[in-house]
Design a protein around this motif. Structure first.
Motif, PDB file in Angstrom:
ATOM      1  N   TYR A 292       0.839  -1.199   0.000  1.00  9.47           N
ATOM      2  CA  TYR A 292       0.000   0.000   0.000  1.00  9.47           C
ATOM      3  C   TYR A 292       0.875   1.250   0.000  1.00  9.47           C
ATOM      4  N   ALA A 293       1.939   1.227   0.840  1.00  2.00           N
ATOM      5  CA  ALA A 293       2.824   2.384   0.945  1.00  2.00           C
ATOM      6  C   ALA A 293       3.758   2.492  -0.259  1.00  2.00           C
ATOM      7  N   TYR A 294       4.355   1.375  -0.668  1.00  3.23           N
ATOM      8  CA  TYR A 294       5.306   1.434  -1.780  1.00  3.23           C
ATOM      9  C   TYR A 294       4.622   1.748  -3.105  1.00  3.23           C
ATOM     10  N   TYR A 295       3.367   1.373  -3.245  1.00  2.02           N
ATOM     11  CA  TYR A 295       2.620   1.756  -4.445  1.00  2.02           C
ATOM     12  C   TYR A 295       2.576   3.274  -4.562  1.00  2.02           C
ATOM     13  N   ALA A 296       2.279   3.946  -3.451  1.00  2.93           N
ATOM     14  CA  ALA A 296       2.221   5.408  -3.465  1.00  2.93           C
ATOM     15  C   ALA A 296       3.608   6.019  -3.611  1.00  2.93           C
ATOM     16  N   ILE A 297       4.581   5.462  -2.906  1.00  5.12           N
ATOM     17  CA  ILE A 297       5.937   6.028  -2.928  1.00  5.12           C
ATOM     18  C   ILE A 297       6.563   5.895  -4.314  1.00  5.12           C
ATOM     19  N   LEU A 298       6.383   4.749  -4.962  1.00  5.87           N
ATOM     20  CA  LEU A 298       6.957   4.573  -6.297  1.00  5.87           C
ATOM     21  C   LEU A 298       6.200   5.370  -7.352  1.00  5.87           C
ATOM     22  N   SER A 299       4.903   5.562  -7.170  1.00  5.26           N
ATOM     23  CA  SER A 299       4.160   6.457  -8.065  1.00  5.26           C
ATOM     24  C   SER A 299       4.700   7.876  -7.938  1.00  5.26           C
ATOM     25  N   ALA A 300       4.994   8.269  -6.680  1.00  8.55           N
ATOM     26  CA  ALA A 300       5.578   9.590  -6.444  1.00  8.55           C
ATOM     27  C   ALA A 300       6.983   9.684  -7.028  1.00  8.55           C
ATOM     28  N   ALA A 301       7.746   8.588  -6.928  1.00  5.82           N
ATOM     29  CA  ALA A 301       9.108   8.591  -7.472  1.00  5.82           C
ATOM     30  C   ALA A 301       9.092   8.791  -8.984  1.00  5.82           C
ATOM     31  N   GLN A 302       8.096   8.245  -9.662  1.00  9.19           N
ATOM     32  CA  GLN A 302       8.003   8.446 -11.110  1.00  9.19           C
ATOM     33  C   GLN A 302       7.860   9.922 -11.449  1.00  9.19           C
ATOM     34  N   ALA A 316       6.623   2.633 -19.842  1.00  9.91           N
ATOM     35  CA  ALA A 316       5.834   1.402 -19.989  1.00  9.91           C
ATOM     36  C   ALA A 316       6.116   0.425 -18.859  1.00  9.91           C
ATOM     37  N   ILE A 317       7.399   0.258 -18.494  1.00  5.37           N
ATOM     38  CA  ILE A 317       7.746  -0.668 -17.405  1.00  5.37           C
ATOM     39  C   ILE A 317       7.174  -0.168 -16.090  1.00  5.37           C
ATOM     40  N   TRP A 318       7.265   1.135 -15.877  1.00  5.20           N
ATOM     41  CA  TRP A 318       6.763   1.703 -14.619  1.00  5.20           C
ATOM     42  C   TRP A 318       5.243   1.536 -14.533  1.00  5.20           C
ATOM     43  N   THR A 319       4.558   1.720 -15.640  1.00  4.51           N
ATOM     44  CA  THR A 319       3.110   1.513 -15.657  1.00  4.51           C
ATOM     45  C   THR A 319       2.766   0.060 -15.346  1.00  4.51           C
ATOM     46  N   GLY A 320       3.558  -0.873 -15.878  1.00  2.00           N
ATOM     47  CA  GLY A 320       3.342  -2.284 -15.576  1.00  2.00           C
ATOM     48  C   GLY A 320       3.545  -2.585 -14.103  1.00  2.00           C
ATOM     49  N   THR A 321       4.553  -1.949 -13.494  1.00  3.86           N
ATOM     50  CA  THR A 321       4.787  -2.126 -12.055  1.00  3.86           C
ATOM     51  C   THR A 321       3.609  -1.600 -11.253  1.00  3.86           C
ATOM     52  N   THR A 322       3.094  -0.451 -11.650  1.00  2.00           N
ATOM     53  CA  THR A 322       1.935   0.131 -10.968  1.00  2.00           C
ATOM     54  C   THR A 322       0.739  -0.809 -11.039  1.00  2.00           C
ATOM     55  N   ARG A 323       0.531  -1.442 -12.180  1.00  2.00           N
ATOM     56  CA  ARG A 323      -0.585  -2.377 -12.316  1.00  2.00           C
ATOM     57  C   ARG A 323      -0.421  -3.597 -11.408  1.00  2.00           C
ATOM     58  N   GLN A 324       0.816  -4.047 -11.232  1.00  2.00           N
ATOM     59  CA  GLN A 324       1.051  -5.165 -10.321  1.00  2.00           C
ATOM     60  C   GLN A 324       0.698  -4.782  -8.881  1.00  2.00           C
ATOM     61  N   PHE A 325       1.061  -3.574  -8.484  1.00  2.00           N
ATOM     62  CA  PHE A 325       0.671  -3.086  -7.162  1.00  2.00           C
ATOM     63  C   PHE A 325      -0.852  -3.058  -7.039  1.00  2.00           C
ATOM     64  N   GLN A 326      -1.520  -2.524  -8.020  1.00  2.00           N
ATOM     65  CA  GLN A 326      -2.970  -2.410  -7.972  1.00  2.00           C
ATOM     66  C   GLN A 326      -3.627  -3.782  -7.888  1.00  2.00           C
TER      67      GLN A 326
END
Length: 373
Positions: A292-302, A316-326
């Protein structure tokens, strides 16, 4: 023959009924004895007992309410930051659009998220792990060793683990230019306060005496993080958004998630008692809090490293990572089961969560390899 079968089941029913009556008598006897003792006392003794029991009812009512109500829990809370609207990386000057001469720089989304996650833990919700009744346990048994009232505490500690890790990276690399600038005092203060013991109440035994409770330290960390971002917005602080700093940050997060994955695997392999594993829920919700926290932190890092992300074609890779978190955050079972991975009755929620953590970690490793080319 049927009479003998009926007699057999009748005997089983009588045996069960006898054991239920014995258990009920054993459970009720202390209360009956206490009632008899209480009835023979004067009101001088009765009134303090009534007051104590009333206080206990109020405290337990508040405690149960706080553990069951998760205020402002929202797996999509990242959307409120509108990170896609940011056009300037963290720490860089924002071009003036209204003709004013005032110089402003971009705030760090990572710092905003870290402060808000901590605010969620200790201001929008009560910090469960340092509450007196949580520390007292269930008749002396640690709440973490029971299936009751500990999910929120584990979830909060998972969030705090991610924020702690982030605060270390902010101090050591992101909030300074390595080799040419000193450590930012506000970030240093925030890191120190976030590392404080998670279980401190107003009084302790080791050492014996009064203490400052855990939430007070975390609230001080919130103020320090927000002060840093205010200074950053005024171009009076540093955010070093270099690619090598992002590599190190992602490395630390991947290692943290790897440790959690190992914890889940150990519990899943060695204690797979299905719905009867009383520690499975702690492990699951701790991991969930981290994600929950790293999803927000890595979205912020982007957003904070948007220039690096754009230059290395990481979108594209970052978007894929975000989808895995979701996808991982959509797993919210009412009862956590730690069954065998090949079982067909009791599910294995720990194995499922471990699978998603490994997928996220795999994406982070891929991002790191692209950055390191």
């Amino acid at each position: 023959m049927f009479d003998r079968i009926a007699g057999f089941f009748r005997l089983i029913g009588q045996t069960i009924s006898r054991w239920v009556r014995l258990f009920a008598a054993w459970a009720i006897w202390p209360f009956m004895a206490a009632h008899g003792w209480y009835a023979r006392r004067t009101w001088v003794i009765r009134l303090p007992i009534i007051a104590f029991l009333a206080l206990l009812v109020v405290l337990y009512g508040y405690f149960i309410w706080q553990t069951q109500v998760w205020s402002n829990f929202n797996t999509a809370f990242v959307d409120q930051y509108r990170l896609s609207d940011r056009k300037v990386p963290a720490g860089q000057e924002i071009p003036a659009t209204d003709g004013t001469a005032a110089k402003t720089c971009q705030r760090s989304a990572i710092v905003d998220v870290a402060a808000d996650l901590t605010d969620f833990n200790v201001n929008q919700n009560a910090w469960i792990s340092s509450m007196l009744l949580y520390k007292m346990g269930f008749f002396g048994i640690d709440w973490d060793h029971t299936p009751f009232l500990d999910n929120k505490a584990s979830f909060q500690r998972g969030i705090n683990q991610a924020v702690r890790r982030t605060s270390v990276e902010l101090v050591d690399t992101l909030g300074r230019v390595r080799g040419t600038s000193g450590i930012n005092n506000d970030l240093q203060s925030a890191r120190g306060n976030l590392q404080f013991d998670e279980f401190s109440w107003y009084f302790g035994l080791r050492p014996f005496g009064p203490k400052t409770p855990t939430p007070a330290y975390y609230r001080a960390a919130i103020n320090s993080l927000r002060k840093f971002n205010t200074d950053l917005a005024g171009c009076n602080a540093v955010f070093d958004g270099r690619a090598d700093n992002l590599i190190q940050f992602i490395d630390r997060i991947a290692n943290d998630l790897g440790s959690t994955s190992d914890m889940l695997a150990e519990r899943s392999e060695n204690h797979n008692r299905g719905w009867f594993d009383t520690r499975a829920d702690d492990r699951f919700w701790f991991a969930y809090g981290q994600l929950y926290a790293y999803y927000a932190i890595l979205s912020a890092a982007q957003a904070d490293f948007s220039q690096v992300v754009s230059e290395r074609n990481l979108g594209a890779i970052w978007t894929g990572t975000t989808r895995q978190f979701q996808a991982a955050l959509r797993i919210q079972p009412a009862i956590i089961s730690n069954g065998r991975e090949d079982g067909w009755i009791m599910p294995s929620h720990l194995a499922t969560m471990g699978f998603y953590i490994l997928r996220v970690r795999s994406n982070l490793v891929e991002i790191r390899s692209v950055l390191d080319r």
